[in-house]
Design a protein around this motif. Structure first.
Motif, PDB file in Angstrom:
ATOM      1  N   ARG A  24       0.803  -1.223   0.000  1.00  0.00           N
ATOM      2  CA  ARG A  24       0.000   0.000   0.000  1.00  0.00           C
ATOM      3  C   ARG A  24       0.838   1.276   0.000  1.00  0.00           C
ATOM      4  NH1 ARG A  24      -5.395   0.859   3.462  1.00  0.00           N
ATOM      5  NH2 ARG A  24      -6.154  -0.246   1.667  1.00  0.00           N
ATOM      6  N   PHE A  26       3.722   1.804  -1.462  1.00  0.00           N
ATOM      7  CA  PHE A  26       4.564   2.006  -2.645  1.00  0.00           C
ATOM      8  C   PHE A  26       3.779   2.825  -3.651  1.00  0.00           C
ATOM      9  CE2 PHE A  26       7.153   1.306  -6.312  1.00  0.00           C
ATOM     10  CZ  PHE A  26       8.433   1.076  -5.824  1.00  0.00           C
ATOM     11  N   TRP A  28       2.759   4.815  -6.993  1.00  0.00           N
ATOM     12  CA  TRP A  28       2.896   4.790  -8.452  1.00  0.00           C
ATOM     13  C   TRP A  28       2.230   6.022  -9.042  1.00  0.00           C
ATOM     14  CZ3 TRP A  28       5.888   1.085 -10.495  1.00  0.00           C
ATOM     15  CH2 TRP A  28       6.071  -0.101  -9.763  1.00  0.00           C
ATOM     16  N   TYR A  29       2.859   6.572 -10.060  1.00  0.00           N
ATOM     17  CA  TYR A  29       2.288   7.743 -10.732  1.00  0.00           C
ATOM     18  C   TYR A  29       2.015   7.432 -12.198  1.00  0.00           C
ATOM     19  CZ  TYR A  29       3.625  10.419  -6.619  1.00  0.00           C
ATOM     20  OH  TYR A  29       3.740  10.886  -5.338  1.00  0.00           O
ATOM     21  N   ILE A  30       0.954   8.045 -12.728  1.00  0.00           N
ATOM     22  CA  ILE A  30       0.709   7.904 -14.164  1.00  0.00           C
ATOM     23  C   ILE A  30       1.025   9.224 -14.843  1.00  0.00           C
ATOM     24  CG2 ILE A  30      -1.078   6.135 -14.050  1.00  0.00           C
ATOM     25  CD1 ILE A  30      -3.128   8.445 -14.582  1.00  0.00           C
ATOM     26  N   ARG A  32      -0.405  11.139 -18.194  1.00  0.00           N
ATOM     27  CA  ARG A  32      -1.407  11.016 -19.252  1.00  0.00           C
ATOM     28  C   ARG A  32      -0.938  11.702 -20.530  1.00  0.00           C
ATOM     29  NH1 ARG A  32      -5.987  13.871 -17.786  1.00  0.00           N
ATOM     30  NH2 ARG A  32      -4.495  15.184 -16.711  1.00  0.00           N
TER      31      ARG A  32
ATOM     32  N   GLU B  24      -9.537  16.040 -12.942  1.00  0.00           N
ATOM     33  CA  GLU B  24      -8.900  14.950 -13.703  1.00  0.00           C
ATOM     34  C   GLU B  24      -7.395  15.199 -13.834  1.00  0.00           C
ATOM     35  OE1 GLU B  24     -10.625  14.020 -17.536  1.00  0.00           O
ATOM     36  OE2 GLU B  24      -9.027  12.587 -17.975  1.00  0.00           O
ATOM     37  N   ASP B  25      -7.029  16.441 -14.154  1.00  0.00           N
ATOM     38  CA  ASP B  25      -5.602  16.779 -14.295  1.00  0.00           C
ATOM     39  C   ASP B  25      -4.834  16.549 -12.994  1.00  0.00           C
ATOM     40  OD1 ASP B  25      -5.911  17.472 -16.920  1.00  0.00           O
ATOM     41  OD2 ASP B  25      -5.985  19.633 -16.579  1.00  0.00           O
ATOM     42  N   PHE B  27      -5.015  14.336 -10.938  1.00  0.00           N
ATOM     43  CA  PHE B  27      -4.645  12.939 -10.683  1.00  0.00           C
ATOM     44  C   PHE B  27      -3.263  12.585 -11.233  1.00  0.00           C
ATOM     45  CE2 PHE B  27      -8.944  12.332  -9.225  1.00  0.00           C
ATOM     46  CZ  PHE B  27      -8.755  11.411  -8.211  1.00  0.00           C
ATOM     47  N   ASP B  28      -2.680  13.470 -12.054  1.00  0.00           N
ATOM     48  CA  ASP B  28      -1.292  13.245 -12.473  1.00  0.00           C
ATOM     49  C   ASP B  28      -0.347  13.349 -11.281  1.00  0.00           C
ATOM     50  OD1 ASP B  28      -1.727  12.705 -15.085  1.00  0.00           O
ATOM     51  OD2 ASP B  28      -0.850  14.542 -15.888  1.00  0.00           O
ATOM     52  N   LYS B  29      -0.753  14.132 -10.270  1.00  0.00           N
ATOM     53  CA  LYS B  29       0.118  14.343  -9.105  1.00  0.00           C
ATOM     54  C   LYS B  29      -0.258  13.432  -7.944  1.00  0.00           C
ATOM     55  CE  LYS B  29      -0.884  18.659 -10.086  1.00  0.00           C
ATOM     56  NZ  LYS B  29      -1.465  19.933  -9.713  1.00  0.00           N
ATOM     57  N   CYS B  30      -1.248  12.610  -8.158  1.00  0.00           N
ATOM     58  CA  CYS B  30      -1.805  11.789  -7.091  1.00  0.00           C
ATOM     59  C   CYS B  30      -1.209  10.376  -7.158  1.00  0.00           C
ATOM     60  CB  CYS B  30      -3.310  11.713  -7.343  1.00  0.00           C
ATOM     61  SG  CYS B  30      -4.285  11.822  -5.901  1.00  0.00           S
ATOM     62  N   PRO B  31      -0.539   9.928  -6.099  1.00  0.00           N
ATOM     63  CA  PRO B  31       0.049   8.589  -6.172  1.00  0.00           C
ATOM     64  C   PRO B  31      -0.983   7.468  -6.044  1.00  0.00           C
ATOM     65  CG  PRO B  31       0.458   9.558  -4.023  1.00  0.00           C
ATOM     66  CD  PRO B  31      -0.265  10.601  -4.821  1.00  0.00           C
ATOM     67  N   TRP B  32      -0.721   6.383  -6.731  1.00  0.00           N
ATOM     68  CA  TRP B  32      -1.584   5.199  -6.661  1.00  0.00           C
ATOM     69  C   TRP B  32      -0.824   4.077  -5.982  1.00  0.00           C
ATOM     70  CZ3 TRP B  32      -6.453   5.895  -8.197  1.00  0.00           C
ATOM     71  CH2 TRP B  32      -6.728   6.939  -9.080  1.00  0.00           C
ATOM     72  N   ASN B  33      -1.556   3.216  -5.294  1.00  0.00           N
ATOM     73  CA  ASN B  33      -0.925   1.969  -4.870  1.00  0.00           C
ATOM     74  C   ASN B  33      -1.739   0.800  -5.407  1.00  0.00           C
ATOM     75  OD1 ASN B  33      -2.612   2.943  -2.250  1.00  0.00           O
ATOM     76  ND2 ASN B  33      -2.680   0.716  -2.427  1.00  0.00           N
ATOM     77  N   PHE B  61      -5.859  -0.040  -9.034  1.00  0.00           N
ATOM     78  CA  PHE B  61      -5.003   0.932  -8.356  1.00  0.00           C
ATOM     79  C   PHE B  61      -5.878   1.844  -7.506  1.00  0.00           C
ATOM     80  CE2 PHE B  61      -3.014  -0.509 -12.214  1.00  0.00           C
ATOM     81  CZ  PHE B  61      -1.772  -0.904 -11.750  1.00  0.00           C
ATOM     82  N   ASP B  64      -6.096   6.264  -1.402  1.00  0.00           N
ATOM     83  CA  ASP B  64      -6.944   6.483  -0.237  1.00  0.00           C
ATOM     84  C   ASP B  64      -6.908   7.957   0.151  1.00  0.00           C
ATOM     85  OD1 ASP B  64      -7.777   3.803   0.292  1.00  0.00           O
ATOM     86  OD2 ASP B  64      -5.748   3.380   1.006  1.00  0.00           O
ATOM     87  N   MET B 103      -8.484   3.421  -9.817  1.00  0.00           N
ATOM     88  CA  MET B 103      -8.151   3.504 -11.241  1.00  0.00           C
ATOM     89  C   MET B 103      -8.106   2.100 -11.813  1.00  0.00           C
ATOM     90  SD  MET B 103      -4.996   5.192 -13.358  1.00  0.00           S
ATOM     91  CE  MET B 103      -3.711   4.218 -12.593  1.00  0.00           C
ATOM     92  N   TYR B 180      -7.837   4.561 -19.248  1.00  0.00           N
ATOM     93  CA  TYR B 180      -8.019   4.357 -17.811  1.00  0.00           C
ATOM     94  C   TYR B 180      -9.404   4.832 -17.419  1.00  0.00           C
ATOM     95  CZ  TYR B 180      -6.849   9.287 -17.969  1.00  0.00           C
ATOM     96  OH  TYR B 180      -6.838  10.615 -18.289  1.00  0.00           O
ATOM     97  N   ILE B 182     -11.084   6.366 -13.960  1.00  0.00           N
ATOM     98  CA  ILE B 182     -10.849   6.792 -12.578  1.00  0.00           C
ATOM     99  C   ILE B 182     -12.167   7.231 -11.948  1.00  0.00           C
ATOM    100  CG2 ILE B 182      -9.653   8.441 -11.069  1.00  0.00           C
ATOM    101  CD1 ILE B 182      -7.391   8.602 -13.093  1.00  0.00           C
TER     102      ILE B 182
END
Lengths: 187, 193
Positions: A24, A26, A28-30, A32, B24-25, B27-33, B61, B64, B103, B180, B182
């Motif tokens: 959890r 770790f 990851w970034y996307i 676009r 939406e934009d 979310f480019d700066k928002c980390p996913w796990n 992905f 939280d 995501m 994707y 989201i």
């Protein structure tokens, strides 16, 4: 120089790396705006019929030999096993997923990892560590864009090649995810 | 305001287009796990649908925003979206149980009639689910009755909200065409439900 070294780290540690990257915390970034390569590079190769870009998730680990993550122990444990002292230009973890009409022939944009502001190649070496058993080959090309070699991801495998070689990744068609650690360095 | 248990309500255009695009934009700066259990569903649910040919769960992905005592550095995104909804519906206060973004990506051979395992988010607590669609994508949210027959589909659309009672079986789907999909998923108790 293309070297494939299997069991580069022992099995327990290889499992540990994979587990850590699925945890959890770790991050990851996307991106676009582009996936594996900027659009201008992809356009350059648009005549390749098997070229198909798709989403890439990444996690930056090193930039200009400086740690930019609290997860750099993964990289450190790999580079410490290489023979010479190393300067890490850039290291990052990549995660790729499947896509709808993917098949084994598709691959991402051929590229070299590091170029200067003028787009010229910056001399470096590449170490690519495969985190999990998956499909989605790494493909190495010569300057005529002929495939020189395909390397299948395998947990614990390290691929070494000179950074002047055009190369690309492929998204998995069968495995749920394909994770690797990409280290651009000089020794 | 009160809802019948089976109510599923869709709200469009509550947010200004520019705001929705900015979200939406962001979310480019928002980390996913990677989601817990990879696909974010319990083994019990996965076991139940393992032989159903239309059901497939694929790596998911998660980001939280509010989870238990923890909150992320990006809660502003979740707050803007939720506040606009509450204001529009004149809901003064809620008890937010959880807010997260999901995501989903494509997978090989996905088809429009495939979906994830039907589930409810929290089994033992009356609550409402609010889903906000961050981007224009395919990958419907699908609702089912108690006998697991499909009753309704809601297509993702940037700026769209869907509110439903947490006891309604539902499932997401991975996109076939969009790169994707989201969503922001809120679980909340609305007093005087």
């Amino acid at each position: 120089m293309i070297k494939v070294l299997d069991n580069f780290v022992d099995k327990d540690y290889a499992d540990c790396i994979e587990k850590e990257m699925l945890e959890r915390d770790f991050k990851w970034y996307i991106s676009r705006s582009y996936f594996t390569c900027p659009e201008w590079v992809t356009k350059k190769y648009s005549h390749m019929k098997n070229l198909k870009e798709y989403l890439l998730l990444s996690h930056d680990l090193y930039n200009e030999d400086k740690k930019v993550s609290d997860k750099t122990d993964i990289v450190d444990n790999i580079v410490n096993r290489l023979p010479n002292k190393i300067f890490i230009y850039r290291a990052k973890a990549n995660l790729q997923t499947q896509f709808t009409d993917n098949n084994e022939s598709y691959h991402n944009t051929p590229h070299r990892d590091l170029t200067n502001k003028d787009g010229d190649f910056e001399p470096h070496k590449v170490a690519l560590y495969y985190v999990n058993d998956s499909d989605g080959d790494t493909i190495l090309f010569n300057n005529k864009l002929e495939i020189v070699r395909r390397i299948k991801p395998k947990k614990g495998r390290l691929l070494l090649f000179n950074g002047d070689m055009l190369h690309t990744s492929s998204h998995p068609t069968k495995s749920d995810y394909r994770m690797c650690i990409n280290i651009d360095y000089n020794d | 305001m009160s809802y019948q248990p089976t109510d599923i309500k869709v709200f469009d255009n509550l947010l200004d287009d520019k705001v929705a695009l900015q979200i939406e934009d962001d979310f480019d700066k928002c980390p996913w796990n990677v989601a817990g259990n990879i696909v974010s569903l319990s083994n019990t649910v996965l076991e139940k649908y393992k032989d159903n040919k239309n059901v497939k769960d694929y790596i998911k992905f998660v980001h939280d925003f509010y989870e238990l005592e923890n909150q992320s550095d990006n809660t502003k995104i979740a707050d803007i979206v939720l506040d606009a909804f509450l204001k529009h519906n004149n809901i003064k206060n809620i008890n937010l149980l959880r807010a997260k973004a999901n995501m989903q990506t494509q997978y090989t051979g996905n088809k429009p009639d495939m979906h994830n395992s039907p589930h409810v988010d929290f089994l033992d607590m009356p609550h409402h689910v609010l889903i906000y669609y961050v981007n224009d994508s395919d990958g419907d949210t699908i609702f089912f009755d108690e006998s697991e027959n499909e009753t309704r589909r809601v297509a993702p659309k940037r700026g769209r909200y869907v509110l439903f009672n947490g006891n309604i079986l539902h499932a997401g789907s991975n996109p076939v065409k969009s790169n994707y999909r989201i969503i922001i998923n809120y679980n909340m108790v609305i007093p005087n439900d």
